[in-house]
Design an enzyme around this catalytic site. Sequence first.
Site, PDB file in Angstrom:
ATOM      1  N   SER A  92      69.426  20.362  76.115  1.00 57.32           N
ATOM      2  CA  SER A  92      70.443  21.344  75.730  1.00 57.32           C
ATOM      3  C   SER A  92      71.828  21.104  76.315  1.00 57.32           C
ATOM      4  O   SER A  92      72.783  21.788  75.938  1.00 57.32           O
ATOM      5  CB  SER A  92      69.979  22.757  76.106  1.00 57.32           C
TER       6      SER A  92
ATOM      7  N   LYS B 130      71.665  32.016  79.181  1.00 50.83           N
ATOM      8  CA  LYS B 130      72.758  31.073  79.437  1.00 50.83           C
ATOM      9  C   LYS B 130      74.119  31.754  79.381  1.00 50.83           C
ATOM     10  O   LYS B 130      75.020  31.427  80.165  1.00 50.83           O
ATOM     11  CB  LYS B 130      72.680  29.907  78.457  1.00 50.83           C
TER      12      LYS B 130
END
Length: 362
Positions: free
Chosen positions: A255, A300
Amino acid sequence: MPRRTATMLASTLMLIALLCAGVLSKVPYSEMSPGPTVNTLGDHDGEPVLQISGHKTYPTSGNLNMTTVRVTSADYKMNLAEAVYGWLAHDNIVVPHDTLYPDGKTEQQSTQENAEEFSQSQESAKVAALRELKLPVESQVIVATVFKGDPAEGKLHAGDVIQKVDGKPVKEMTDVAELVTEHKPGETVTFTVVPVKEAAAAEKSGKKATRTENITITTKKADSGDRAVVGIEAGTDHTFPFTIDIKLADVGGPSAGLMFALGIVDKLTPKDLTGGKFVAGTGTINEKGKVGPIGGIEMKTVGAREKGAEYFLTPKDNCAAAATDVPDGLTLVKVDTIDDAVKSLEKIRKGDTDALPSCTAK
């Protein structure tokens, strides 16, 4: 004993029993929470995250932070009380254990898979960044894996460069499977390869390898289906015009690809991409610069804002989920390609934030 006292005692004992049951009862869940966030333009553990040599680099400012998610380990047995607390906590998410560790995957297997994905994401980030800058990247199809006990074992080796199959040029790694499956199981197929040692020596000397070998292999029937296979997995290897090293340990998964790519672009671009702003983000990236979705987007964004991020580059396919609960002071910016991200950074740098592509909840 007075009735009121007896009732209070019974209630207390019941509460204690429920608490004990909550602590002792194990449930099949795992927890996700915000993890560390690292500026790809800065240092980590005393050394630059991005190290480029052999090409001119330029000063950068601001932040291009990659973000992570912490998860409980595969062998951790969460109890009921922890699960309830996690469900009630704003910054944590409790999910079924199989969501994070499908098919009974062990901690070691998960760590190994994450390390491989992280390594591949770094390679893709380099390719995407250089192609965004119109810098040359040479690619070649290689043998990535040779499966034990299959026909190719001992004949082909990991790292061999596949130039042709049955005399037909190989340009993409998908070409290999397509050409092999033109055969029936039991028929022979011929690979024209540059042996791995020759390829490595040529790359080290900066020259092209010239010696090739023709390897003939008898195909077998695939374990599933009737197609012919030889027992290899093809991959892609790249040769870069200069050295790019990404120094970041104890991180796994794919990611961070987008943010690594943007960090590379920033260091190789005379114009400061961020204009000193604090930008964070996430997203996988492929060699063509396409940004893909990731897991744990809500964690996140929380982690990024806690560190001071003002803008968060969000993969298009994660936008709806991220927009349902945006931390105060954080602007979500929708991106689908590295080019989208670079253009959005230009708007941020110029203060033209009203023109940013935004994320909306469905």
